[in-house]
Design a protein around this motif. Structure first.
Motif, short mmCIF file in Angstrom:
data_model
loop_
_atom_site.label_atom_id
_atom_site.label_comp_id
_atom_site.label_asym_id
_atom_site.label_seq_id
_atom_site.Cartn_x
_atom_site.Cartn_y
_atom_site.Cartn_z
N GLY A 65 6.42 6.85 10.31
CA GLY A 65 7.66 6.39 11.26
C GLY A 65 8.56 7.00 11.88
O GLY A 65 8.62 8.24 11.31
N GLY A 66 8.92 6.57 12.77
CA GLY A 66 10.07 7.41 13.62
C GLY A 66 11.38 6.85 13.42
O GLY A 66 11.60 5.62 13.39
N LEU A 67 12.33 7.51 12.94
CA LEU A 67 13.69 7.21 12.55
C LEU A 67 14.43 6.85 13.89
O LEU A 67 15.63 6.15 13.67
CB LEU A 67 14.36 8.18 11.65
CG LEU A 67 13.74 8.14 10.03
CD1 LEU A 67 14.20 9.18 9.38
CD2 LEU A 67 13.70 7.05 9.59
N LEU A 68 14.31 7.36 14.79
CA LEU A 68 14.82 7.20 16.13
C LEU A 68 14.29 6.03 16.79
O LEU A 68 15.07 5.21 17.61
CB LEU A 68 14.88 8.36 17.10
CG LEU A 68 15.54 9.65 16.49
CD1 LEU A 68 15.23 10.91 17.58
CD2 LEU A 68 17.01 9.58 16.16
N SER A 69 13.11 5.79 16.93
CA SER A 69 12.42 4.68 17.58
C SER A 69 12.38 3.49 16.63
O SER A 69 12.36 2.12 17.13
CB SER A 69 10.78 4.79 17.69
OG SER A 69 10.09 5.25 16.60
N GLY A 70 12.56 3.46 15.54
CA GLY A 70 12.40 2.43 14.65
C GLY A 70 11.30 1.73 14.41
O GLY A 70 10.98 0.69 14.06
N THR A 71 9.98 2.50 14.61
CA THR A 71 8.68 2.00 14.52
C THR A 71 8.03 2.88 13.19
O THR A 71 8.31 3.76 13.12
CB THR A 71 7.85 2.30 15.76
OG1 THR A 71 7.95 3.70 15.93
CG2 THR A 71 8.50 1.55 16.99
N ALA A 72 6.97 2.17 13.04
CA ALA A 72 6.42 2.64 11.67
C ALA A 72 4.77 2.36 11.84
O ALA A 72 4.43 1.25 12.46
CB ALA A 72 6.65 2.19 10.40
N ARG A 73 3.87 2.82 11.40
CA ARG A 73 2.51 2.79 11.45
C ARG A 73 1.52 3.40 10.20
O ARG A 73 2.21 4.23 9.70
CB ARG A 73 1.82 3.08 12.71
CG ARG A 73 1.82 4.80 12.89
CD ARG A 73 1.24 5.09 14.03
NE ARG A 73 1.32 6.62 14.42
CZ ARG A 73 0.36 7.54 14.25
NH1 ARG A 73 -0.81 6.88 13.93
NH2 ARG A 73 0.52 8.68 14.57
N GLU A 74 0.47 2.58 9.84
CA GLU A 74 -0.17 3.35 8.80
C GLU A 74 -1.11 4.50 9.71
O GLU A 74 -1.59 4.45 10.61
CB GLU A 74 -1.30 2.41 8.23
CG GLU A 74 -2.18 2.98 7.50
CD GLU A 74 -3.00 2.17 6.71
OE1 GLU A 74 -3.84 2.34 5.63
OE2 GLU A 74 -2.97 0.69 6.70
N LEU A 75 -1.37 5.44 8.87
CA LEU A 75 -2.03 6.62 9.14
C LEU A 75 -3.43 6.66 8.45
O LEU A 75 -3.14 6.88 7.24
CB LEU A 75 -1.30 7.98 9.21
CG LEU A 75 -1.82 9.19 9.97
CD1 LEU A 75 -1.92 8.94 11.43
CD2 LEU A 75 -0.95 10.46 9.84
N SER A 76 -4.43 6.38 8.69
CA SER A 76 -5.56 6.09 8.05
C SER A 76 -6.43 7.53 7.60
O SER A 76 -6.91 8.19 8.69
CB SER A 76 -6.68 5.13 8.66
OG SER A 76 -6.07 3.90 8.94
N VAL A 77 -6.16 7.82 6.32
CA VAL A 77 -6.68 9.03 5.99
C VAL A 77 -7.29 9.02 4.67
O VAL A 77 -7.37 8.01 4.13
CB VAL A 77 -5.42 10.30 5.83
CG1 VAL A 77 -4.78 10.62 7.02
CG2 VAL A 77 -4.44 9.61 4.60
N ASP A 78 -7.97 10.05 4.22
CA ASP A 78 -8.85 10.12 3.08
C ASP A 78 -7.76 9.97 1.98
O ASP A 78 -6.82 10.81 1.99
CB ASP A 78 -9.55 11.40 3.10
CG ASP A 78 -10.90 11.33 3.80
OD1 ASP A 78 -11.24 10.43 4.27
OD2 ASP A 78 -11.18 12.49 4.14
N GLY A 79 -7.84 9.18 0.99
CA GLY A 79 -6.86 8.90 -0.24
C GLY A 79 -7.38 8.69 -1.26
O GLY A 79 -8.75 9.12 -1.66
N PRO A 80 -7.09 8.19 -2.45
CA PRO A 80 -5.54 7.92 -2.21
C PRO A 80 -4.54 8.61 -2.07
O PRO A 80 -4.49 9.95 -2.40
CB PRO A 80 -5.37 7.02 -3.68
CG PRO A 80 -6.26 7.83 -4.52
CD PRO A 80 -7.49 8.22 -3.69
N VAL A 81 -3.34 8.20 -1.50
CA VAL A 81 -2.22 9.22 -1.00
C VAL A 81 -1.15 9.23 -2.13
O VAL A 81 -0.62 8.01 -2.36
CB VAL A 81 -1.81 8.73 0.42
CG1 VAL A 81 -0.43 9.33 0.82
CG2 VAL A 81 -2.86 8.97 1.54
#
Length: 608
Positions: A29-45
């Protein structure tokens, strides 16, 4: 982990983006924009960390160290086919005893990562069974018990372009890798390592060349008992001075390039941050560890207290901003405030009890002792419940409201609760801490008895009805108390107790009792098993069957010895519970069970 949900996060150097793991998934997420999203990667993370420039994210997945690009692709930076080898994770004793919870570190320019390679093949295999579900296979753990081999830990610099080098030091003499960090970009991205000998009597801080892997000494320390690892050290100031803390003249003192800069009547507890020409640290008066204050040293030699109200104060520093968290006895929770700035709002729930507490320092040793009485107590004599931890690295008699909530709950059930921090607990100087060297029992128990007797001279304590409860080391102390001093203690609840020190880990146990393969006498003298035939008082043993820190074998072996000695006792196994009991229902019912046992054992009204 004792909590659920988001329990940790990491940011880039400028604190503009963050990364966190939730249920094994990666979120950014962006601490300036205040938005967050999931980043789908090979896991578990696990343990995701953005690089300092916020260009990509590193994370651990199983036994491998991986890189996630911001478009969602990911690739393997380091892995091994050998199932005993892991990359990028802290080994067991590093995380449990050295408080090094991570196993990789981004370089200042984000072009490389210093990563631990852990080979667990030398470590003995133990199996944690699930007796309540016999169809489940036991869980295998690698547990380095005292006197047995540790894992082989090496450090490697892995460039993102594929180049790599091993950072070399005398691993035979200094097998413990206690700390790793990069100097700032202005220092050409060199490494600073802290390594420790197996007997922990010697420590070295090394400068490491990330290209050649060559290391050279920056600082060395030694002690006839052990060298303490101080949180936040080493550090480097902006002008290149090495910051450390070490025992000098009977106290733990702040060292700048090897020279003490704090007085011997102050005990340094941790270093928070090293700035351009200043150091922020935590300390307490050497004769009073019930408080902890935030201090700042500046290069002109001035020491400034940033807090003064009696309480437990901690801090964090980022650039020019210092945030202080303060907990005091009279107010619940904690106040978080920017230094010379606003107070942050808190949405924490308010506790249902308020400590009715008096804190004293008893005797010539000034044993810190908290006494809690029932709310609205009428002054009549009360049965006593000792509620200590009593051992290294933890304090209970502190000037903090929330630290005493469980003790106050017991007090409100009709007890005078006494909490004492005796010799061996932190904060009171070198000799005080080292009073438990080669003997974790004698001084610890003596100080509990002394505090109890001193409190009875001031408060209405019925010394014919004294119970004691404790968890982990406190569980060891509780069981020890009713076995060695049944004339003082009349019932005990021992939760997750260490009963046989040969079954506990290398780094902790060998620090205090030495290596049992070289001298087994301290282990025999401190074990509870030989005391089994001395038990004449009621004893309740409580243990989580899934505990992989203090394994359930501790309680089972003591119970077996007690049975063989014909000593009646009770055992409460906790199914699916590890070393602590974060499950709310289990924790609540466990308190009620302890209360019923104490009332019954001390023959209190309503408990028969």
């Amino acid at each position: 982990e004792g909590a659920g949900g988001v329990t940790a996060y990491a940011t880039d150097r400028a604190v503009t983006v963050f990364a966190l793991a939730l249920s094994g998934r990666l979120f950014v997420g962006g601490l300036l924009s205040g938005t967050a999203r999931e980043l789908s990667v090979d896991g578990p993370v696990f343990d995701p960390r953005p690089d300092p420039l916020a260009a990509r994210i590193a994370y651990v997945s199983g036994r491998s160290l991986r890189i996630a690009e911001l478009d969602g692709t990911s690739w393997e930076l380091a892995a091994d086919d050998d199932p005993d080898i892991t990359w990028g994770s802290a080994d067991f004793v590093a995380a449990e005893e050295m408080h090094r919870f991570r196993g990789y570190w981004w370089s200042p320019d984000g072009s490389a990562i210093a990563a631990c390679r852990v080979d667990n093949s030398p470590v003995q295999r133990w199996w944690i069974a699930d007796p309540a579900n016999p169809g489940n296979s036991p869980h295998e753990v690698r547990y380095p018990a005292a006197g047995t081999p540790n894992p082989e830990v090496t450090l490697h610099v892995l460039a993102l372009d594929g180049a790599s080098s091993e950072v070399r030091w005398d691993r035979a003499g200094y097998p413990y890798l206690a700390d790793v960090q990069w100097r700032s970009a202005g220092d050409s991205g060199r490494l600073v390592l802290t390594v420790q000998s197996r007997d922990q009597r010697s420590l070295m801080v090394l400068d490491g060349d990330p290209v050649t892997g060559v290391t050279t000494p920056l600082f060395a320390d030694g002690d006839a008992a052990w060298v303490e690892l101080v949180p936040g050290t080493p550090a480097v100031t902006g002008d290149g001075q090495l910051v450390h803390a070490a025992d000098r003249d009977g106290a733990r003192r702040l060292l700048i390039d090897g020279s003490p800069v704090t007085p011997p009547d102050m005990q340094v507890r941790a270093v928070v941050a090293a700035g351009g020409d200043d150091v922020t640290f935590l300390a307490n008066p050497i004769d009073d560890a019930t408080v902890q204050h935030v201090w700042r040293w500046t290069s002109d030699g001035v020491l400034t207290a940033l807090t003064d109200e009696p309480g437990i104060h901690t801090a964090t520093v980022g650039g020019p901003v210092t945030v202080i968290r303060s907990a005091v006895v009279d107010e619940p929770g904690a106040i978080t405030q920017v230094l010379d700035g606003p107070t942050l709002g808190s949405y924490a729930q308010q506790p249902l009890v308020a400590p009715n507490i008096t804190i004293r320092h008893y005797g010539t040793r000034r044993i810190a002792t908290a006494v809690l009485l029932p709310e609205g107590h009428d002054g009549n004599p009360l049965p006593v419940l000792m509620d200590p931890y009593g051992g290294p690295h933890a304090l209970r008699a502190v000037r903090s409201h929330n630290a005493h909530l469980t003790s106050q709950w017991f007090a409100n059930q009709g007890f005078a609760v006494v909490v004492a921090d005796g010799r061996g607990t932190p904060g009171r100087g070198s000799a005080w801490e080292r009073a438990v060297h080669l003997d974790l029992a004698t001084a610890v128990l003596e100080d509990q008895v002394a505090a109890l007797q001193a409190a009875a001279n001031e408060f209405p304590l019925d010394l014919s009805r004294v119970g004691i409860r404790g968890w982990s080391f406190g569980g060891y102390l509780a069981a020890l108390a009713v076995m060695r001093r049944p004339d003082v203690f009349h019932a005990a609840v021992a939760g997750a107790p260490v009963t046989e020190w040969r079954l506990y880990d290398t780094h902790y146990t060998e620090r205090y009792l030495g290596d049992p393969s070289l001298d087994a006498a301290p282990y025999a003298a401190n074990s509870l098993l030989p005391l089994a035939d001395e038990l004449t008082r009621p004893l309740l043993l409580v243990h989580g069957l899934a505990d992989d820190n203090v394994v359930a074998a501790h309680t089972l072996q003591l119970s077996n010895a007690l049975l063989a000695a014909g000593a009646p006792h009770e055992v409460l196994p906790l199914v699916g519970v590890t070393h602590m009991t974060p499950q709310e229902v289990v924790a609540e019912h466990l308190l009620l069970h302890q209360l019923e046992f104490l009332r019954r054992s001390l023959r209190l009204i309503g408990g028969e």
